[in-house]
Design an enzyme around this catalytic site. Structure first.
Site, PDB file in Angstrom:
ATOM      1  N   THR A  30      -6.648  -1.745   7.803  1.00 37.10           N
ATOM      2  CA  THR A  30      -7.916  -2.202   7.719  1.00 37.10           C
ATOM      3  C   THR A  30      -8.020  -3.216   6.952  1.00 37.10           C
ATOM      4  O   THR A  30      -8.907  -4.137   7.050  1.00 37.10           O
ATOM      5  CB  THR A  30      -8.720  -0.896   7.010  1.00 37.10           C
ATOM      6  OG1 THR A  30      -8.603   0.252   7.846  1.00 37.10           O
ATOM      7  CG2 THR A  30     -10.037  -1.301   6.841  1.00 37.10           C
ATOM      8  N   SER A  75      -1.101   1.602   3.450  1.00 38.07           N
ATOM      9  CA  SER A  75      -2.726   1.463   3.625  1.00 38.07           C
ATOM     10  C   SER A  75      -3.013   0.105   3.911  1.00 38.07           C
ATOM     11  O   SER A  75      -4.322  -0.279   3.656  1.00 38.07           O
ATOM     12  CB  SER A  75      -3.408   1.815   2.213  1.00 38.07           C
ATOM     13  OG  SER A  75      -2.738   2.995   1.771  1.00 38.07           O
ATOM     14  N   ARG A  76      -2.393  -0.786   4.899  1.00 39.92           N
ATOM     15  CA  ARG A  76      -2.500  -2.112   4.743  1.00 39.92           C
ATOM     16  C   ARG A  76      -3.497  -2.544   5.910  1.00 39.92           C
ATOM     17  O   ARG A  76      -4.225  -3.744   6.083  1.00 39.92           O
ATOM     18  CB  ARG A  76      -1.291  -3.075   5.155  1.00 39.92           C
ATOM     19  CG  ARG A  76      -0.600  -2.893   6.124  1.00 39.92           C
ATOM     20  CD  ARG A  76       0.595  -3.895   6.186  1.00 39.92           C
ATOM     21  NE  ARG A  76       0.421  -4.874   6.676  1.00 39.92           N
ATOM     22  CZ  ARG A  76       0.234  -5.301   7.663  1.00 39.92           C
ATOM     23  NH1 ARG A  76      -0.189  -4.514   8.736  1.00 39.92           N
ATOM     24  NH2 ARG A  76      -0.258  -6.632   8.218  1.00 39.92           N
ATOM     25  N   GLY A 107      -7.040  -0.587   0.399  1.00 41.25           N
ATOM     26  CA  GLY A 107      -6.267   0.550   1.150  1.00 41.25           C
ATOM     27  C   GLY A 107      -6.829   1.954   0.900  1.00 41.25           C
ATOM     28  O   GLY A 107      -7.254   2.105  -0.322  1.00 41.25           O
ATOM     29  N   VAL A 108      -6.606   2.800   1.817  1.00 40.06           N
ATOM     30  CA  VAL A 108      -6.861   4.214   1.465  1.00 40.06           C
ATOM     31  C   VAL A 108      -5.881   5.096   1.770  1.00 40.06           C
ATOM     32  O   VAL A 108      -5.768   6.228   1.055  1.00 40.06           O
ATOM     33  CB  VAL A 108      -8.330   4.635   2.536  1.00 40.06           C
ATOM     34  CG1 VAL A 108      -8.531   6.168   2.339  1.00 40.06           C
ATOM     35  CG2 VAL A 108      -9.452   3.719   2.170  1.00 40.06           C
ATOM     36  N   GLY A 109      -5.187   4.950   2.768  1.00 43.24           N
ATOM     37  CA  GLY A 109      -4.218   6.029   3.352  1.00 43.24           C
ATOM     38  C   GLY A 109      -3.236   6.789   2.780  1.00 43.24           C
ATOM     39  O   GLY A 109      -3.136   7.768   2.447  1.00 43.24           O
ATOM     40  N   GLU A 110      -2.448   5.945   1.731  1.00 46.26           N
ATOM     41  CA  GLU A 110      -1.493   6.401   1.179  1.00 46.26           C
ATOM     42  C   GLU A 110      -1.859   7.343  -0.222  1.00 46.26           C
ATOM     43  O   GLU A 110      -1.114   8.108  -0.603  1.00 46.26           O
ATOM     44  CB  GLU A 110      -0.352   5.197   0.673  1.00 46.26           C
ATOM     45  CG  GLU A 110       0.452   4.841   1.916  1.00 46.26           C
ATOM     46  CD  GLU A 110       1.938   4.165   1.391  1.00 46.26           C
ATOM     47  OE1 GLU A 110       2.781   4.471   1.452  1.00 46.26           O
ATOM     48  OE2 GLU A 110       1.647   3.251   0.534  1.00 46.26           O
ATOM     49  N   GLY A 145      -2.701   6.531  13.982  1.00 45.77           N
ATOM     50  CA  GLY A 145      -3.411   7.909  13.931  1.00 45.77           C
ATOM     51  C   GLY A 145      -4.535   7.905  13.142  1.00 45.77           C
ATOM     52  O   GLY A 145      -5.535   8.621  12.938  1.00 45.77           O
ATOM     53  N   GLY A 190      -6.927   5.722  12.465  1.00 45.28           N
ATOM     54  CA  GLY A 190      -8.135   5.193  12.829  1.00 45.28           C
ATOM     55  C   GLY A 190      -8.367   3.967  12.183  1.00 45.28           C
ATOM     56  O   GLY A 190      -9.408   3.117  12.359  1.00 45.28           O
TER      57      GLY A 190
END
Lengths: 291, 760
Positions: B521, B518-519, B719-722, B476, B478
């Site tokens: 991308t 966050s891996r 990484g960005v998400g975490e 989810g 992206g």
């Protein structure tokens, strides 16, 4: 989640609904807007054997002034009441209270009578009807009778109606022009069930003293409460901060909350007291301001 | 023209919005029947009666399975401590005891309810401190027989599920000469991942192999777990992934999948589907663990922190899952991002008779940073110095050597983060403008990008578009539908709409480490970039003959292969791809990538299972809150994030991750209560009482990306998400404490507690 299997019957008018209730006994449930009943059925907290749908009973959908009071048909959708100019003029507290009932989508479907008959002690309309000394008209095999709100609500989800009676109308006394009204509610998020709600209507005499005060609370007992002791402190008094505080101080003894997963009892008691202070203050501020 | 850093439509956006997307719960197979589980109603007990006769006779029932019908096997991500069904004893509420397959879901559930079950209750181990006391009953009296899934055994014993201890020299000496010692204790509750889509699985046993359809973050991990539970080799299990309605870490380990597989085998290969009710999902979800964190800091006369001790006791629940592997994260976060001298770190993970905990975005970090940043505020207050100035004085700088020997070459980015926040919300102004019952909190963190291996095949179609085959999943975020798509499109000079990325299938795509940490991308983006590089080389070689130019004089750009600097001398990718069919054969490329762990000192700690933090990122957050002094409600007025991201590949994806993570963090800090009763059962059991924050409860996050392209990442991405979920609880707790003038050291902060603090 899905409800257990349930039979369904549609009533064309009140008499037919009463006949169906008489036929099917205590396991039958009347389906009005379904905004409380259907979720309870989905969670299997309610498992009626048959639903008696009164959504096509159009004669029960109306709002009108009647002999100095406001008469609302039980099947009137909450959103229609909330946006009715007749209601706003007669009982301005009602649209304000409805604003806190679920979300707009719930109120588009939910009915005034359904919410009252459901008798959830945490919900707004039973408290409002109780606080404003409303009357409920019910119809059964033996005909119509009228029940005062404080006698109507007898326990959590329990009313004085017999199993074969249908709620047909809610009567609320008209509030005098210039009455200030306020609803103060504590919910963790907008649209959640209120942890505690307090409703206030206050009218002042020309000398500035309180000549009418109505206070109601939900979420503080197994039934909605009219806060008589707090009203008595304010009636005839000048509405000073001290008087309001004194009225609020009576609340702790008037309420009988129980703790649950949403909030402990002590927090509900504290909140009832504080919300009375806020609601009375807000109602007085709004005196003369039309809703 | 570049698509890196550009806003593009996500490839799965339209199907998700229109309702066309097939999520795991939507998936159906021809002839499929339904399964249901009988779960333990109590958290600890002995099964005294389990009779399936009546259930087997119910209408539509095909099979009823118990432990007697399952392989005698133990499974587990890190430690093989779990069996498919409870055998004799139950260890947590919700533990599967039996499974039913029937024609309809209603029949399956009715039959599960009709199984004759009697359980003699036993005392439940719930309290974390008590779990480690000598008189506590053992959750698993047979703990010694458990075998690690891979590698040597790790420190554990009795109710201690894992332990990591770092005891460097000089700690006690520093405490002995300290000017003052400041101590705190912090308590954090569990947090439910609360994704929209409940867990589900469809199992098929056919031709001697198991196929499983599931919406999962880590299909290869499902393959491994099912193979352990069913005692077959991993290749006997095929996992096919579907669109995921959110996971946040809870869909990294197997859940319903092995039951669906075993039931299908029992019904001779009919497909069997299981789906959780929301309450089943909530009470059995591997939620973020509750924890107690104790911090002590020794401070000298100048106010410098000269030593520290951190002890954390975290709740493993009844089985280990991924948790032992994460225990050493305490070592990496014990000082936050501030120098604090030699630091003793004791991290203990304890078995309890509660639902097993597991991974949740920002594993372990949320409550560790809450503790460290609350503690920093406490120290600054004791010293009478400004909280921000005190942080900046101790802030890590370039070349900082950490407790595990890892060196942070670029930790100076942290100061840029503080400067970005300062520019948008000047600290002195915030202090000067402060009104009663308003408060401000600030904090900072560092975090890893998960290094696990990934691979991708990029294949060129004859029409000039490409397909990417990978077992990576877009949970989810992206990361696939935008991030990896953009990386491939950029490398091949084609529009993102011409890149089609397949859903994962372990029979088709190579190993992927899952949508975690966050891996995706970075790792899968890099693997895809390498694969696309191979495609580019092959395209050039084929085109060289056609364009009568040397391959090294060609470039692949704007949908063509063309001679550099010679306008008009070009061929479309489609023309080259079709030509290749007659010369070298179809064009495709393969790429694999894994980030090595940064160097560390293996002797720095025992139980060092996650030894260092690869691809570090840096984070600074600030929150402003307002407290309602009458109700105790806390409202977040303003929230700022400055975050090192390497390079923004997708601005919408990046901001979406930041906004979403902060929302989840605000929920953790203020709204989401997941209490455990003395009986080991959750008190909140539906989304009515487990309250997620709503849009109205969350301000629009002010975001300041800091870009320092990473030479190893695809186009510089990290990484960005975490990361952005690490700090909301910390800075909101600091802000509420600032508003009231009293410490709030528990997560979540409830209105009742705020009111009690105001009134006391």
């Amino acid at each position: 989640m899905k409800p257990a299997a349930v039979k369904y019957a549609r009533a064309g008018d009140v008499q037919e609904a009463v006949a169906l209730l008489s036929e099917h006994g205590t396991d039958a449930k009347v389906l009005a807007g379904g905004q409380s009943l259907v979720p309870l059925m989905n969670f299997r907290l309610a498992s009626p054997s048959i639903l008696i749908d009164i959504n096509r009973v159009n004669e029960l959908a109306y709002v009108r002034e009647d002999n100095g009071s406001l008469l609302i048909g039980a099947m009137t959708r909450q959103r229609d009441v909330e946006t009715s100019p007749v209601v706003a003029a007669a009982v301005p507290l009602l649209p304000q209270a409805l604003h806190h009932v679920g979300h707009v989508t719930n109120r588009n479907r939910g009915t005034v009578g359904g919410s009252v008959a459901h008798a959830d002690p945490a919900s707004e309309l039973p408290a409002l009807v109780t606080g404003l000394a409303g009357e409920l008209t019910v119809e059964g095999p033996k005909g119509q009778r009228t029940i005062a709100a404080e006698d109507f609500f007898v326990g959590t989800f329990t009313t004085a109606m017999e199993y074969d009676e249908v709620l047909t109308a809610v009567r609320l006394p008209r509030l005098p022009a210039g009455t200030g009204v306020a609803v103060e509610e504590l919910a963790r998020r907008h649209g959640d069930f209120a942890i505690v709600a307090v409703m206030a209507a206050v009218h002042l005499a020309p000398d500035g003293s309180v000549d009418l005060v109505r206070l109601a609370a939900s979420g503080v007992d197994s039934v909605p409460l009219r806060l008589h002791s707090a009203e008595a402190v304010l009636a005839g008094a000048q509405p000073t901060a001290d008087a309001i505080a004194a009225a609020a101080a009576t609340v702790a003894a008037s309420v009988n909350p129980t703790g649950d997963v949403h909030a402990p009892a002590s927090y509900r008691r504290d909140m009832a007291q504080l919300l009375v202070k806020r609601a009375v203050g807000a109602a007085i501020e709004r005196i003369g301001v039309s809703a | 023209m570049t698509v890196i850093g550009e806003r593009i439509p996500r490839s799965d956006g339209q199907s998700k919005v229109s309702g066309e997307a097939i999520y795991g719960v939507d998936y159906a197979e021809p002839g499929m029947i339904w399964g249901a589980l009988l779960r333990s109603p109590v958290s600890s007990g002995r099964i005294t009666r389990l009779d399936t006769t009546a259930a087997m006779a119910m209408p539509g029932v095909h099979a009823v399975l118990t432990a007697a019908d399952a392989p005698d096997a133990y499974a587990g991500w890190v430690l093989r401590d779990q069996r498919l069904f409870a055998v004799d004893r139950v260890h947590f509420e919700g533990q599967p005891i039996a499974a039913v397959a029937a024609d309809t879901l209603a029949q399956a559930r009715a039959a599960a309810a009709a199984i004759d079950l009697e359980i003699e209750p036993l005392p439940a181990v719930v309290d974390l401190d008590h779990a480690l006391s000598p008189d506590a009953p053992l959750v698993h009296p047979d703990w010694e027989s458990f075998v690690p899934t891979a590698g040597p055994d790790f420190p554990r014993g009795g109710n201690l599920a894992a332990e990591s201890i770092s005891d460097p020299p000089g700690v006690d000496e520093a405490f002995a000469r300290a000017h003052r010692v400041i101590s705190d204790e912090f308590v954090a509750q569990r947090q439910y991942q609360a994704y929209i889509e409940p867990k589900s699985a469809v199992g098929i046993f056919r031709d001697g192999r198991y196929t499983i359809h599931t919406a999962h973050q880590f299909p290869y991990n499902v393959r491994d777990r099912v193979s352990q539970f069913l005692n077959v080799r991993p290749s006997a299990v095929r996992v096919v992934g579907h669109t995921i309605g959110g996971g946040f870490g809870a869909k990294l380990d197997a859940s319903l999948e092995p039951y669906a597989a075993l039931l299908s085998r029992a019904v001779r290969g009919l497909a069997v589907k299981l789906v959780n009710t929301r309450t089943e999902d909530l009470i059995t979800c591997p939620s973020r663990e509750g924890a107690i964190t104790r911090l002590r800091s020794a401070v000298d006369a100048e106010g410098n922190i000269i030593a520290r001790e951190l002890e954390v006791i975290a709740d493993n629940g009844a089985y280990s899952g991924e948790m032992p592997w994460l225990a050493s994260i305490a070592l990496h976060c014990a000082r936050g991002v501030y120098r604090a001298g030699p630091t003793r770190v004791v991290a203990r993970l304890v078995y309890t008779n509660t639902t097993p905990t597991g991974a949740f975005r920002g594993v372990n970090g949320t409550y560790l940073y809450h503790a460290v940043e609350r503690h920093m505020d406490h120290i600054a207050a004791e010293l009478g110095v400004d909280r921000l100035e005190y942080r900046l004085r101790h802030l890590f700088t370039d070349g900082e050597e950490l407790l595990n020997g890892q060196v942070l070459d670029d930790a100076g980015i942290l100061r840029q983060g503080f400067e970005a926040i300062e520019a948008a919300a000047p600290w002195a102004e915030l202090q000067a403008e402060k009104r009663p019952y308003r408060g401000i909190g600030i904090g900072a963190a560092w975090w890893l990008t998960n290094p696990s291996a990934g691979t991708a095949v990029v294949k060129m179609h004859e029409d000039g578009t490409v397909a990417v085959v990978t077992a990576a999943t877009d949970n989810g975020s992206g990361a696939v539908s935008m991030g990896v798509t953009q990386v491939v499109a950029e490398r091949l000079g084609i529009p993102p709409a011409d890149v089609h990325i397949a859903l994962p299938d372990t029979d088709v795509a190579g190993f992927d480490g899952g949508s975690q940490g966050s891996r995706t991308t970075r790792i899968v983006g890099k693997a895809s970039q390498i694969a696309a590089d191979e495609v580019v080389e092959k395209l050039k070689n084929v085109a060289a003959g056609l364009l009568e130019a040397a391959a090294e004089d060609l470039e692949v750009a704007e949908g063509t292969v063309r001679v550099k600097g010679v306008p008009g001398k070009s061929m479309t990718l489609a023309e080259v791809a079709v030509t290749a069919m007659n010369t070298v054969g179809p064009i495709q490329g393969t790429g694999s990538f894994v980030t090595p762990f940064p160097d560390f000192n293996p002797g720095c700690a025992t139980g060092l299972m996650l030894p260092s933090f690869p691809t570090p990122t840096y984070h600074v957050h600030l929150a402003e809150v307002e407290v309602d002094p009458v109700t105790g409600n806390v409202r977040v007025l303003r929230y700022l994030v400055a975050q090192e991201v390497g390079r923004v590949i997708s601005p919408d994806g990046t901001y979406g991750q930041v906004m979403g993570a902060v929302t989840q963090g605000i929920g953790y800090a203020l709204h989401e209560s997941l209490r455990i009763g003395e009986d080991g059962r959750y008190r909140e059991r539906t989304l009515e009482s487990y309250r997620l924050p709503l849009a109205g409860d969350v301000p629009r996050v002010e975001f300041f990306p800091l870009e320092h392209p990473d030479p190893d990442g695809p186009f510089g991405a990290k990484g960005v998400g975490e990361g952005p979920v690490l700090l909301p609880a910390a800075v909101i707790a600091n802000a509420v404490s600032d508003a009231i003038g009293k410490p709030f050291n528990q997560i979540p902060i409830t209105p009742e507690e705020v009111l009690a603090a105001i009134q006391s």
